[in-house]
Design a protein around this motif. Structure first.
Motif, mmCIF file in Angstrom:
data_model
loop_
_atom_site.group_PDB
_atom_site.id
_atom_site.type_symbol
_atom_site.label_atom_id
_atom_site.label_comp_id
_atom_site.label_asym_id
_atom_site.label_seq_id
_atom_site.Cartn_x
_atom_site.Cartn_y
_atom_site.Cartn_z
ATOM 1 N N VAL A 97 -26.929 72.509 -12.491
ATOM 2 C CA VAL A 97 -27.178 71.265 -13.230
ATOM 3 C C VAL A 97 -27.214 71.575 -14.723
ATOM 4 O O VAL A 97 -27.555 72.690 -15.137
ATOM 5 C CB VAL A 97 -28.483 70.553 -12.787
ATOM 6 N N HIS A 98 -26.859 70.596 -15.514
ATOM 7 C CA HIS A 98 -26.869 70.768 -16.963
ATOM 8 C C HIS A 98 -28.307 70.695 -17.483
ATOM 9 O O HIS A 98 -29.039 69.757 -17.154
ATOM 10 C CB HIS A 98 -26.035 69.669 -17.623
ATOM 11 N N ALA A 99 -28.661 71.668 -18.311
ATOM 12 C CA ALA A 99 -30.046 71.755 -18.798
ATOM 13 C C ALA A 99 -30.486 70.478 -19.514
ATOM 14 O O ALA A 99 -31.623 70.035 -19.356
ATOM 15 C CB ALA A 99 -30.194 72.963 -19.723
ATOM 16 N N GLY A 100 -29.579 69.885 -20.259
ATOM 17 C CA GLY A 100 -29.939 68.686 -21.020
ATOM 18 C C GLY A 100 -30.182 67.470 -20.155
ATOM 19 O O GLY A 100 -30.736 66.475 -20.625
ATOM 20 N N SER A 101 -29.784 67.535 -18.874
ATOM 21 C CA SER A 101 -29.982 66.387 -17.982
ATOM 22 C C SER A 101 -31.355 66.407 -17.315
ATOM 23 O O SER A 101 -31.735 65.451 -16.651
ATOM 24 C CB SER A 101 -28.886 66.344 -16.904
ATOM 25 N N LEU A 102 -32.113 67.494 -17.500
ATOM 26 C CA LEU A 102 -33.444 67.577 -16.898
ATOM 27 C C LEU A 102 -34.378 66.522 -17.500
ATOM 28 O O LEU A 102 -34.295 66.204 -18.687
ATOM 29 C CB LEU A 102 -34.067 68.956 -17.146
ATOM 30 N N ASP A 103 -35.285 66.022 -16.678
ATOM 31 C CA ASP A 103 -36.317 65.132 -17.208
ATOM 32 C C ASP A 103 -37.202 65.890 -18.194
ATOM 33 O O ASP A 103 -37.719 65.319 -19.150
ATOM 34 C CB ASP A 103 -37.177 64.581 -16.062
ATOM 35 N N PHE A 108 -35.922 74.600 -18.858
ATOM 36 C CA PHE A 108 -34.793 75.539 -18.939
ATOM 37 C C PHE A 108 -35.260 76.808 -19.639
ATOM 38 O O PHE A 108 -35.847 76.766 -20.720
ATOM 39 C CB PHE A 108 -33.653 74.878 -19.719
ATOM 40 N N ASN A 109 -34.985 77.923 -18.997
ATOM 41 C CA ASN A 109 -35.421 79.221 -19.516
ATOM 42 C C ASN A 109 -34.219 80.170 -19.497
ATOM 43 O O ASN A 109 -34.061 80.954 -18.569
ATOM 44 C CB ASN A 109 -36.564 79.740 -18.633
ATOM 45 N N PRO A 110 -33.342 80.063 -20.513
ATOM 46 C CA PRO A 110 -32.091 80.824 -20.475
ATOM 47 C C PRO A 110 -32.319 82.318 -20.435
ATOM 48 O O PRO A 110 -33.218 82.840 -21.096
ATOM 49 C CB PRO A 110 -31.368 80.409 -21.766
#
Ligand code: ZN
Ligand code: ZN
Length: 137
Positions: A97-103, A108-110
């Motif tokens: 999933v795209h990190a920016g789409s998370l609520d 996100f922990n790259p």
């Protein structure tokens, strides 16, 4: 208590949710990710079991062979155009999933950067992250 990862597209038509933990969290600077994001990279949380990801709403999909040559299936919202998740023809169990789409994008922990060789000077990544010229593994 396991952490919940939920998110969706910008208009809310596509939603996803899982209590699984991602096994890799990555920035990708390949040309495909640049083209689709409109900037220097895309950022993903990748989960090992697609079946553990509950998805609601009808995404549209299209396929592209990435820099690796592997076919990727991009799912986006037909209403707002947001790219929401990616699956892989050769590894059908995986879902990213795209990190920016998370609520809660702060979840996100790259850990690494793939296709760093394609990265641009104007798209500087955290220098403490592990980098790969191509796809790791
Ligand atoms: Zn949407
Ligand atoms: Zn990429």
């Amino acid at each position: 208590m396991s952490k919940v990862y939920s998110g969706g597209c910008a208009c809310g038509a596509i939603r996803y949710e899982t209590t699984s933990a991602p096994f890799v969290e990555i920035h990708c600077q390949c040309r495909d990710c640049q083209k689709r994001s409109g900037t220097g990279h895309s950022s993903y949380l990748t989960y090992a079991r697609r079946a553990d990801m509950a998805i609601t709403g009808e995404a549209k999909t299209w396929r592209v062979a990435g820099d690796s040559g592997n076919q990727k299936v991009h799912a986006f919202c037909p209403n707002c155009g947001t790219p929401v998740y990616v699956t892989f023809v050769a590894m059908p169990e995986l879902i990213a999933v795209h990190a920016g789409s998370l609520d809660e994008p702060g979840q996100f922990n790259p850990q690494m950067v793939s296709y760093a060789i394609r990265g641009h000077a104007w798209d500087m990544m955290d220098p403490s992250l592990q980098t790969f010229d191509r796809m790791p593994g």
